[in-house]
Design an enzyme around this catalytic site. Sequence first.
Site, PDB file in Angstrom:
ATOM      1  CB  SER A 279      33.576  42.029  10.382  1.00 47.25           C
ATOM      2  OG  SER A 279      32.559  41.331   9.707  1.00 47.25           O
TER       3      SER A 279
HETATM    4  N1  SAH Z   1      28.892  43.140   9.265  1.00 48.03           N
HETATM    5  C1  SAH Z   1      28.410  42.218  10.253  1.00 48.03           C
HETATM    6  C2  SAH Z   1      28.878  40.822   9.901  1.00 48.03           C
HETATM    7  C3  SAH Z   1      28.088  39.771  10.543  1.00 48.03           C
HETATM    8  S1  SAH Z   1      28.583  38.121  10.097  1.00 48.03           S
HETATM    9  C4  SAH Z   1      28.945  42.643  11.617  1.00 48.03           C
HETATM   10  O1  SAH Z   1      30.058  43.129  11.644  1.00 48.03           O
HETATM   11  O2  SAH Z   1      28.258  42.483  12.618  1.00 48.03           O
HETATM   12  C5  SAH Z   1      27.707  37.881   8.567  1.00 48.03           C
HETATM   13  C6  SAH Z   1      26.210  37.975   8.651  1.00 48.03           C
HETATM   14  O3  SAH Z   1      25.696  37.582   7.377  1.00 48.03           O
HETATM   15  C7  SAH Z   1      25.557  37.064   9.677  1.00 48.03           C
HETATM   16  O4  SAH Z   1      24.805  37.838  10.554  1.00 48.03           O
HETATM   17  C8  SAH Z   1      24.660  36.142   8.835  1.00 48.03           C
HETATM   18  O5  SAH Z   1      23.442  35.809   9.458  1.00 48.03           O
HETATM   19  C9  SAH Z   1      24.432  36.978   7.594  1.00 48.03           C
HETATM   20  N2  SAH Z   1      24.068  36.271   6.373  1.00 48.03           N
HETATM   21  C10 SAH Z   1      24.568  35.098   5.897  1.00 48.03           C
HETATM   22  N3  SAH Z   1      23.990  34.796   4.724  1.00 48.03           N
HETATM   23  C11 SAH Z   1      23.109  35.797   4.435  1.00 48.03           C
HETATM   24  C12 SAH Z   1      22.207  36.060   3.356  1.00 48.03           C
HETATM   25  N4  SAH Z   1      22.077  35.248   2.310  1.00 48.03           N
HETATM   26  N5  SAH Z   1      21.460  37.187   3.412  1.00 48.03           N
HETATM   27  C13 SAH Z   1      21.556  38.039   4.458  1.00 48.03           C
HETATM   28  N6  SAH Z   1      22.383  37.842   5.504  1.00 48.03           N
HETATM   29  C14 SAH Z   1      23.150  36.730   5.492  1.00 48.03           C
END
Ligand code: SAH
Length: 224
Positions: free
Chosen positions: A72
């Site tokens: 993000s």
């Molecule tokens: N805070 C993270 C955001 C990553 S993007 C960063 O800054 O790196 C959002 C993430 O949510 C992705 O890695 C995706 O695989 C995960 N995600 C999506 N649905 C999910 C779920 N139901 N449970 C756990 N993770 C999930």
Amino acid sequence: MATQPQNGKQRIDPLTRARQQMVERLRSKGINDARTLEAMMAIPRHLFVEEALQTRAYDDHPLPIGFGQTISQPFMVAWMTQLLGVEQHHRVLEIGAGSGYQTAILAYLAKAVYAIERIPELARKAQQRMEQLGFDHVLIKVADGTLGWAEYAPYDGILVAAGSPEIPNPLLDQLVIGGRLVIPVGDDKQQELLRVTKRETENLIEDAGPCVFVKLIGEHGWRE
Ligand code: SAH
């Protein structure tokens, strides 16, 4: 007696300088919580992206982390952290750990962090980074985060880093009274960043404004 060199300023490495500039930008864009800003300065974001992207790690943009996912944007991480209002004694749940950057920010601020990521390879790398930073009060598991993590509930705060069509009920169930859930809710193009404060009777829902996140995929989110 040893003498100190008088000439020249102390050299600051370019990534540290870029991080300082990032924090100044966050401040000018309205992040005013001192602890959030301190955490953003303390955690080296460049360690959460591939080497080729490290020089761009402090720009205010999301960056790819593989598997179609993104780390993000720094402003969004800071904003969500500020909205969550993390205190030192808090136990926090994070859904969508991804690179682990937001996890590390929360770990800097809270007593314990439980994080869920559905993509095993991302969870594994995020866990490695926690070890590298010496955070031994973080647990990461591979699962559907829309179900929460009942074993360690209730949590003082829950942060969801992916966009959902609705507020997953299991997450509300796993909050303490007075606890906060920060979650992007909307369609697959744009969401509203909601802060839900759990109350005995009616929960308080505040809209912090529009945002764009990847999809939250799971039983109480989007179907794949
Ligand atoms: N805070 C993270 C955001 C990553 S993007 C960063 O800054 O790196 C959002 C993430 O949510 C992705 O890695 C995706 O695989 C995960 N995600 C999506 N649905 C999910 C779920 N139901 N449970 C756990 N993770 C999930």
